[in-house]
Design a protein around this motif. Structure first.
Motif, PDB file in Angstrom:
ATOM      1  N   GLN A 154      14.894 -15.940  47.286  1.00  0.00           N
ATOM      2  CA  GLN A 154      14.030 -14.770  47.205  1.00  0.00           C
ATOM      3  C   GLN A 154      14.912 -13.551  47.028  1.00  0.00           C
ATOM      4  OE1 GLN A 154      10.557 -14.402  47.234  1.00  0.00           O
ATOM      5  NE2 GLN A 154      11.048 -12.303  46.680  1.00  0.00           N
ATOM      6  N   ALA A 181      10.130  -2.336  51.090  1.00  0.00           N
ATOM      7  CA  ALA A 181       9.968  -3.711  51.550  1.00  0.00           C
ATOM      8  C   ALA A 181       8.508  -3.988  51.872  1.00  0.00           C
ATOM      9  CB  ALA A 181      10.849  -3.969  52.762  1.00  0.00           C
ATOM     10  N   GLN A 182       7.843  -3.034  52.494  1.00  0.00           N
ATOM     11  CA  GLN A 182       6.440  -3.236  52.860  1.00  0.00           C
ATOM     12  C   GLN A 182       5.553  -3.278  51.620  1.00  0.00           C
ATOM     13  OE1 GLN A 182       6.176  -0.041  55.667  1.00  0.00           O
ATOM     14  NE2 GLN A 182       6.724  -1.354  57.409  1.00  0.00           N
ATOM     15  N   GLU A 183       5.854  -2.419  50.647  1.00  0.00           N
ATOM     16  CA  GLU A 183       5.122  -2.479  49.386  1.00  0.00           C
ATOM     17  C   GLU A 183       5.297  -3.862  48.752  1.00  0.00           C
ATOM     18  OE1 GLU A 183       3.110  -0.601  47.862  1.00  0.00           O
ATOM     19  OE2 GLU A 183       3.329   1.378  48.792  1.00  0.00           O
ATOM     20  N   HIS A 184       6.522  -4.359  48.850  1.00  0.00           N
ATOM     21  CA  HIS A 184       6.802  -5.643  48.222  1.00  0.00           C
ATOM     22  C   HIS A 184       6.085  -6.786  48.935  1.00  0.00           C
ATOM     23  CE1 HIS A 184       8.851  -7.533  44.985  1.00  0.00           C
ATOM     24  NE2 HIS A 184       9.399  -8.440  45.763  1.00  0.00           N
ATOM     25  N   MET A 185       5.899  -6.631  50.243  1.00  0.00           N
ATOM     26  CA  MET A 185       5.142  -7.652  50.982  1.00  0.00           C
ATOM     27  C   MET A 185       3.712  -7.711  50.458  1.00  0.00           C
ATOM     28  SD  MET A 185       6.068  -7.308  54.976  1.00  0.00           S
ATOM     29  CE  MET A 185       7.504  -6.411  55.425  1.00  0.00           C
ATOM     30  N   VAL A 186       3.127  -6.573  50.171  1.00  0.00           N
ATOM     31  CA  VAL A 186       1.769  -6.558  49.622  1.00  0.00           C
ATOM     32  C   VAL A 186       1.763  -7.293  48.289  1.00  0.00           C
ATOM     33  CG1 VAL A 186      -0.149  -5.149  48.813  1.00  0.00           C
ATOM     34  CG2 VAL A 186       1.251  -4.353  50.734  1.00  0.00           C
ATOM     35  N   LEU A 217       3.866  -9.595  47.206  1.00  0.00           N
ATOM     36  CA  LEU A 217       4.094 -11.043  47.358  1.00  0.00           C
ATOM     37  C   LEU A 217       2.924 -11.751  48.030  1.00  0.00           C
ATOM     38  CD1 LEU A 217       7.825 -10.943  48.494  1.00  0.00           C
ATOM     39  CD2 LEU A 217       6.961 -11.730  46.290  1.00  0.00           C
ATOM     40  N   GLY A 218       2.252 -11.031  48.937  1.00  0.00           N
ATOM     41  CA  GLY A 218       1.201 -11.691  49.701  1.00  0.00           C
ATOM     42  C   GLY A 218      -0.154 -11.641  49.046  1.00  0.00           C
ATOM     43  N   ARG A 219      -0.411 -10.604  48.243  1.00  0.00           N
ATOM     44  CA  ARG A 219      -1.798 -10.372  47.837  1.00  0.00           C
ATOM     45  C   ARG A 219      -2.034 -10.052  46.370  1.00  0.00           C
ATOM     46  NH1 ARG A 219      -3.843 -13.413  50.964  1.00  0.00           N
ATOM     47  NH2 ARG A 219      -4.433 -12.872  53.098  1.00  0.00           N
ATOM     48  N   ARG A 220      -0.999 -10.091  45.542  1.00  0.00           N
ATOM     49  CA  ARG A 220      -1.241  -9.719  44.160  1.00  0.00           C
ATOM     50  C   ARG A 220      -1.132 -10.905  43.208  1.00  0.00           C
ATOM     51  NH1 ARG A 220       1.217  -3.593  43.849  1.00  0.00           N
ATOM     52  NH2 ARG A 220      -0.920  -2.936  43.561  1.00  0.00           N
ATOM     53  N   GLU A 236      -0.398  -8.625  38.015  1.00  0.00           N
ATOM     54  CA  GLU A 236      -0.170  -7.410  38.805  1.00  0.00           C
ATOM     55  C   GLU A 236       1.280  -7.310  39.257  1.00  0.00           C
ATOM     56  OE1 GLU A 236      -4.700  -7.401  40.742  1.00  0.00           O
ATOM     57  OE2 GLU A 236      -2.943  -7.760  42.002  1.00  0.00           O
ATOM     58  N   ASP A 263      12.302 -14.693  40.848  1.00  0.00           N
ATOM     59  CA  ASP A 263      12.679 -14.831  42.256  1.00  0.00           C
ATOM     60  C   ASP A 263      12.406 -13.546  43.038  1.00  0.00           C
ATOM     61  OD1 ASP A 263      13.420 -17.428  41.891  1.00  0.00           O
ATOM     62  OD2 ASP A 263      15.567 -17.035  41.779  1.00  0.00           O
ATOM     63  N   GLY A 307       8.282 -13.762  43.445  1.00  0.00           N
ATOM     64  CA  GLY A 307       7.685 -14.940  44.068  1.00  0.00           C
ATOM     65  C   GLY A 307       6.940 -15.803  43.064  1.00  0.00           C
ATOM     66  N   LEU A 308       7.451 -15.859  41.822  1.00  0.00           N
ATOM     67  CA  LEU A 308       6.811 -16.650  40.769  1.00  0.00           C
ATOM     68  C   LEU A 308       7.854 -17.601  40.183  1.00  0.00           C
ATOM     69  CD1 LEU A 308       5.051 -13.668  38.927  1.00  0.00           C
ATOM     70  CD2 LEU A 308       3.943 -15.328  40.430  1.00  0.00           C
TER      71      LEU A 308
END
Lengths: 237, 237
Positions: free
Chosen positions: A82, A146-151, A153-156, A160, A194, A197-198
């Motif tokens: 990652q 990092a927090q933007e990136h969590m969104v 990776l987790g929800r887009r 997107e 990487d 997350g794809l």
DNA sequence: TCCGCCTCTTGATCTAGATCAAGGAGATCC
DNA sequence: GGATCTCCTTGATCTAGATCAAGAGGCGGA
């Protein structure tokens, strides 16, 4: 300040003339402090693919990225990777939480860093509240990214993610070099995958689809935004 | 320090007696500084589901979490939610990168925070390098957690995510209350799903599977580890 | 005690993105 | 100028996890 490369050739480089003097953490320092810092740091060159530091390695230095792009990544024991970010000139690295680095950093293309021994730099910053506050601000910005990136990776969705990456990268380059519709992508498709997350295939297909929809134009090592607004909309949702 | 609730009822609470005095950022302060801090902060109680602050709201305060659990999350315009973390007693909140909060925070169960006006707290910390260094260390730890979570969201399977969450949560609670094989899960399955980038159904099924494999035992509001080593192995891979 | 409202679980089915597979287009090297 | 790489793209197929749907179990309120 001595450069470590090319071997045997020494450059006298002073903080006061540093390319990232205004954008990096050193912007918090006055001329006297910069002179003091001149004695602590040294420039180190890395060629493409070289490792600046590796995950789990003892963190003996801090780094200011002067030139080039770094890929920052974590590996799982089975090899899954990652990428947690790409570093650009002005970025500050080495704030490890423990004695060891939490991620690896290696060069995408030629790179120059300003390296500081951990102990002496820690001592240097220890009683400089203005510098500590600036380092704090940098950390807060990193945490926000990092927090933007969590969104992401987790929800887009894949589309997107790719649009978001391209827009985000364009905006970071814009801050360094001024706005432009064509943005260099020095990292490989695998790196982008990487980071997002794809898989590489999904990234490639999504690039192709965005090109077919005339949102971007793909060229070797770079892309051009044809419909930036459309890409921004995808990135924002 | 006055408590804001129950309404009309005032508690005299001093930093020196604070429950998170040793674990929070205030551990960096000496008795004189704590006395000074007494005048800046006030305790605020929130009931379950109450919002401490919301994304995009002006960040006018910093917070030390004293008691309870907070859910920290970002929302996309269409309602998709990503929980970026859970805050526990001792955690420090409010390091916004801009003037506005980057995420929302609300209470899971009753919560007590110590609230500081941004301006006066900023002034308080401005010339305290020891406190700034501690805040730095906290930020670095947060960043590290965020990067670990990116690996989870980008590269791990549902089972690994759930195991990783349970082990991570157990270890955080262990640091606060001492080790235990039974860990309270005050957050809902939906919260866990939104933290792990999964749906509630997948979380539920994964819990059930772990229970069927006798890795955990599920009870209302908590779980017990039956084969902690097996869960740790899943979390580590 | 019953009702309404949650939260959680479980089953059936679907699909976005992964995986497997096969080239193509440049580089670099003799 | 051909051999070998590496990186990227494209097609076919598969699957982990999402989505759709239907209860089950608890709990507070009257």
């Amino acid at each position: 300040m001595k450069s470590s490369l090319p071997a045997g050739q020494l450059e006298e480089l002073l903080c006061i003339d540093c390319a990232v003097r205004r954008s990096g953490i050193c912007a918090a320092l006055d001329p006297d402090e910069l002179q003091e810092l001149d004695r602590l740091g040294r420039h180190v060159h890395f060629q493409s693919r070289a490792t600046v530091f590796a995950q789990e390695e003892l963190a003996t230095s801090f780094y200011n990225l002067i030139e080039g792009v770094l890929r920052l990544y974590k590996l799982l024991p089975d090899g899954r990777r990652q990428i947690v970010g790409f570093a650009l000139p002005g970025d500050f690295l080495g704030m490890a939480v423990s004695a060891r680095h939490g991620f690896s950093a290696d060069a995408i293309g030629p790179v120059v860093v300003c390296q500081f021994a951990r102990a002496s730099f820690s001592q240097f910053i220890a009683d400089k509240p203005h510098l500590l506050r600036r380092i704090n601000a940098f950390a807060a910005r990193e945490l926000n990214l990092a927090q933007e990136h969590m969104v992401l990776l987790g929800r887009r969705t894949a589309e997107e993610r790719v649009a978001s990456f391209l827009i985000g990268w364009r905006d970071r380059l814009a801050r360094l070099k001024g706005p432009a519709q064509t943005v260099a992508l020095p990292m490989s498709r695998q790196d982008i995958a990487d980071f997002l997350g794809l898989t590489i295939e999904t990234v490639s297909r999504t690039f192709t689809r965005l090109e077919r929809d005339e949102v971007i134009e793909i060229m070797p090592g770079r892309i051009t935004f044809l419909k930036a607004a459309r890409a921004e909309a995808l990135a924002a949702v």
